[in-house]
Design a protein around this motif. Structure first.
Motif, short mmCIF file in Angstrom:
data_model
loop_
_atom_site.label_atom_id
_atom_site.label_comp_id
_atom_site.label_asym_id
_atom_site.label_seq_id
_atom_site.Cartn_x
_atom_site.Cartn_y
_atom_site.Cartn_z
N LEU A 121 -11.05 -11.30 26.47
CA LEU A 121 -10.04 -12.30 26.15
C LEU A 121 -10.48 -13.22 25.02
O LEU A 121 -9.75 -14.15 24.66
CB LEU A 121 -9.72 -13.13 27.40
N ALA A 122 -11.65 -12.97 24.44
CA ALA A 122 -12.30 -13.94 23.56
C ALA A 122 -11.42 -14.40 22.40
O ALA A 122 -11.41 -15.58 22.06
CB ALA A 122 -13.61 -13.37 23.02
N ARG A 123 -10.67 -13.51 21.77
CA ARG A 123 -9.90 -13.89 20.58
C ARG A 123 -8.39 -13.72 20.77
O ARG A 123 -7.63 -13.80 19.81
CB ARG A 123 -10.36 -13.06 19.38
N VAL A 124 -7.97 -13.54 22.01
CA VAL A 124 -6.54 -13.34 22.25
C VAL A 124 -5.75 -14.60 21.91
O VAL A 124 -4.65 -14.52 21.34
CB VAL A 124 -6.29 -12.90 23.70
N ASP A 125 -6.29 -15.77 22.22
CA ASP A 125 -5.60 -17.02 21.85
C ASP A 125 -5.44 -17.13 20.33
O ASP A 125 -4.42 -17.61 19.84
CB ASP A 125 -6.38 -18.24 22.37
N GLU A 126 -6.45 -16.67 19.61
CA GLU A 126 -6.38 -16.70 18.15
C GLU A 126 -5.25 -15.82 17.64
O GLU A 126 -4.52 -16.19 16.70
CB GLU A 126 -7.72 -16.28 17.57
N LEU A 127 -5.11 -14.64 18.25
CA LEU A 127 -4.01 -13.75 17.87
C LEU A 127 -2.67 -14.40 18.19
O LEU A 127 -1.73 -14.35 17.37
CB LEU A 127 -4.14 -12.41 18.59
N GLU A 128 -2.56 -15.01 19.35
CA GLU A 128 -1.31 -15.64 19.75
C GLU A 128 -0.94 -16.77 18.78
O GLU A 128 0.22 -16.88 18.35
CB GLU A 128 -1.43 -16.19 21.16
#
Length: 352
Positions: A119-126
């Motif tokens: 989940l490390a960069r999923v917020d960044e993608l969102e």
């Protein structure tokens, strides 16, 4: 990423052309393994031919069908072509390295499942997608299976009453997936590429969320039992859904012949689905009989991918995706919770 055998065209393979008056679209495909090439063929079958390839030249498949297509080996150079859409089909652990820059560039994205290995960069993608208006469809193609869609409709209608329990089973011998390559070197067998049976065969984790609802708690046991791999080849996952239903998921890389099935038990009946023939059986206690729902004549598995791609073209033109980034994140959360449960030896509660 997805699996496995080379694509076969069925007699009723539906070919569509670009709608009259529709804007011509440009596509970038990142990853040219089996699923990337399937998407390439399906784009062409649907009348889309303005396609660029972003490649690392590590594919073990023949090069002939890629001949004549423009190729870039640098992602920024590929995005400089200003594609309308990007298909992310490289190994799982590398998905976000392509998806985030593509979203920042405002491209709409077909993001293969699972969306990442963490989940490390999923917020960044969102955040990137929200900032640019990028729409993201996650590639859980079983959402496009005709009889699973029928099951969803029956559940929505309450045909078998309140769901009490579910069981999904998927076992398939990994060495048979890509006979042209050493299975130990493929993404599904390598921890550095996001492999292991829980992530690679995570489709039931998505379609159970779709069909039954959110998961409240899970426990899991995983093991490398047979193939001498550095990832798990077998998993048993127990689920408690927020609506009170109980469930279980079995996944393995070992079973021969392959089996992929689903059973849903309700207060007023049962649904049984088998991927082998695509048939859905519905039993209603009030009628004391089984009803059969069959897929269209000559249906074969690429029809799911064709329908998924047809829907993605609609997403690029402005339609909302039926399987969102939030859905992809949730399936990944379940998969990672399964690994956490196995590691800690206890049940794990999910954030609803």
């Amino acid at each position: 990423m997805y699996l496995h055998r080379r694509q076969r065209r069925s007699p009723n393979w539906r070919i569509s052309t670009v709608p009259v008056g529709a804007k011509t679209m440009k596509f970038l495909i990142a990853g040219l393994g089996s699923i990337g090439r399937r998407h390439l063929r399906n784009l062409r079958a649907l009348g889309e031919n303005d396609i660029i390839l972003y490649r690392t030249h590590r594919s073990t498949l023949p090069e002939e069908e890629l001949s004549g297509l423009p190729v870039e080996t640098d992602l920024q150079a590929a995005l400089a072509h200003k594609p309308d859409a990007v298909i992310v089909a490289n190994p799982t652990a590398l998905h976000l390295e392509v998806a985030i820059p593509a979203a920042q560039a405002g491209c709409h994205i077909l993001l293969e499942k699972p969306i990442s290995h963490s989940l490390a960069r999923v917020d960044e993608l969102e955040r990137a997608a929200q900032g640019s208006g990028s729409r993201i469809l996650v590639g859980f193609q079983f959402r496009f299976h005709p009889t699973l869609r029928q099951a969803a409709a029956l559940l929505q209608e309450g045909r078998i009453g309140r769901v009490l329990s579910v069981r999904a089973h998927w076992g398939e011998y990994l060495p048979n997936w890509h006979p042209w390559e050493d299975f130990r070197q493929g993404y599904a067998a390598r921890p550095d590429l996001g492999g292991g049976v829980v992530l690679t065969l995570c489709h039931p984790l998505d379609y159970l969320h779709w069909l039954v609802g959110k998961v409240e708690t899970l426990w899991a046991m995983t093991a490398a039992l047979h193939l001498n791999l550095p990832v798990e080849d077998t998993a048993e996952i127990g689920l408690r859904f927020a609506n009170g239903a109980l469930g279980s998921v079995h996944l393995d890389y070992n079973q021969r012949p392959p089996t992929h099935s689903l059973e849903i038990i309700g207060t007023e009946g049962t649904l049984r689905w088998d991927n082998r023939d695509g048939i859905l059986h519905e039993y209603r206690a009030a009628e004391n009989e089984w009803k059969i729902y069959s897929p269209p004549p000559a249906f074969e598995r690429n029809e799911m991918f064709i329908e998924e791609m047809r829907h993605f073209l609609e997403v690029v033109r402005g339609a909302p995706p039926v399987c969102t980034l939030a859905d992809g994140r949730y399936a990944l959360q379940i998969a990672l919770a399964a690994h956490e449960s196995n590691r800690r030896g206890c049940a794990v509660r999910l954030t609803l």
